[in-house]
Write an enzyme that holds these catalytic residues in place. Sequence first.
Site, PDB file in Angstrom:
ATOM      1  CB  SER A  70      -0.958   0.006   1.190  1.00 37.26           C
ATOM      2  OG  SER A  70      -2.008  -0.923   0.978  1.00 37.26           O
ATOM      3  CE  LYS A 208      -1.591   4.071   2.391  1.00 39.30           C
ATOM      4  NZ  LYS A 208      -1.399   3.018   3.427  1.00 39.30           N
ATOM      5  CB  THR A 209       1.416   1.872   6.509  1.00 33.30           C
ATOM      6  OG1 THR A 209       0.020   1.961   6.173  1.00 33.30           O
ATOM      7  CG2 THR A 209       1.708   2.628   7.780  1.00 33.30           C
ATOM      8  N   GLY A 210       2.579   0.269   4.272  1.00 29.83           N
ATOM      9  CA  GLY A 210       2.330  -0.815   3.329  1.00 29.83           C
ATOM     10  C   GLY A 210       2.618  -2.129   4.027  1.00 29.83           C
TER      11      GLY A 210
END
Length: 266
Positions: A70, A208-210
């Site tokens: 993500s 932003k995480t992923g």
Amino acid sequence: MKNISRIGLVCALVLLFCLPALQAAPVKSLDHAAPFFHGYIGTFVLYDELANQYAVYNQPQSEKRLTPCSSFKIYNSLIALETGAAVDETMVIAWNGQPSSITAWNRDHTMASAIQNSVVWYYQALAERIGPQRMQQNLDALPYGNRDISGGIDRFWLHSTLTISAREQVELLSRLYQDDLPFSSRNMAIVRKIILQSEADGVRFSGKTGSAYVGGQFTVGWFVGAVERDKRRYFFAVNIEGEKEASGIKARSIAVDVLKSLAILP
């Protein structure tokens, strides 16, 4: 054809003039960050724009390409805006009614709310609207990691064929904040706005995480972003690999710990 040629020319100019400058920046080691990564294979990459200097924990890992998951939503958003697949960050896509275990996903979303809640189905819908040809052209123009979308237009970034390194993530973020990507300033500004996580006491924290969820466990975690304070900007990327909740949430926690240890976050 004219548009494709223009994108290709811009991409070539970026590669010639912008990337070498970043890649030539001096690098210092962040050995003190090792305890924050206990139990994981991971890396932390920081670029101090004003000093034109990198700071890196685990240099070999920083060059290793991993699935972005993500964290790719940053560029999925940008490409959607640039191609007209999305009008702006307020564009609503209706929930298709398929329930998810993540309650926040089970409703209509705008781009802004979808990136805040990391709503996979929303970004799959955007990717389908963009289509393979335009997606490939824009990944080539950035360029983004290995640029491989063969895993399918609705999942190539989800533990599939697309991969990118932490160093490459930081280079792209730096160019995003400098309005130095081959996209409109308006669209880059929108993306910067929707990844802002907090703003207090003169410190703007964005990211932003992923997470890669495989076989019932998190195996890859990302957190990439920027800190703006005291008229300076810092760009960073953390990734972790492991079998003990190697998630984006954990990567974010590590990023915050390292940034605090460097007095970049209060």
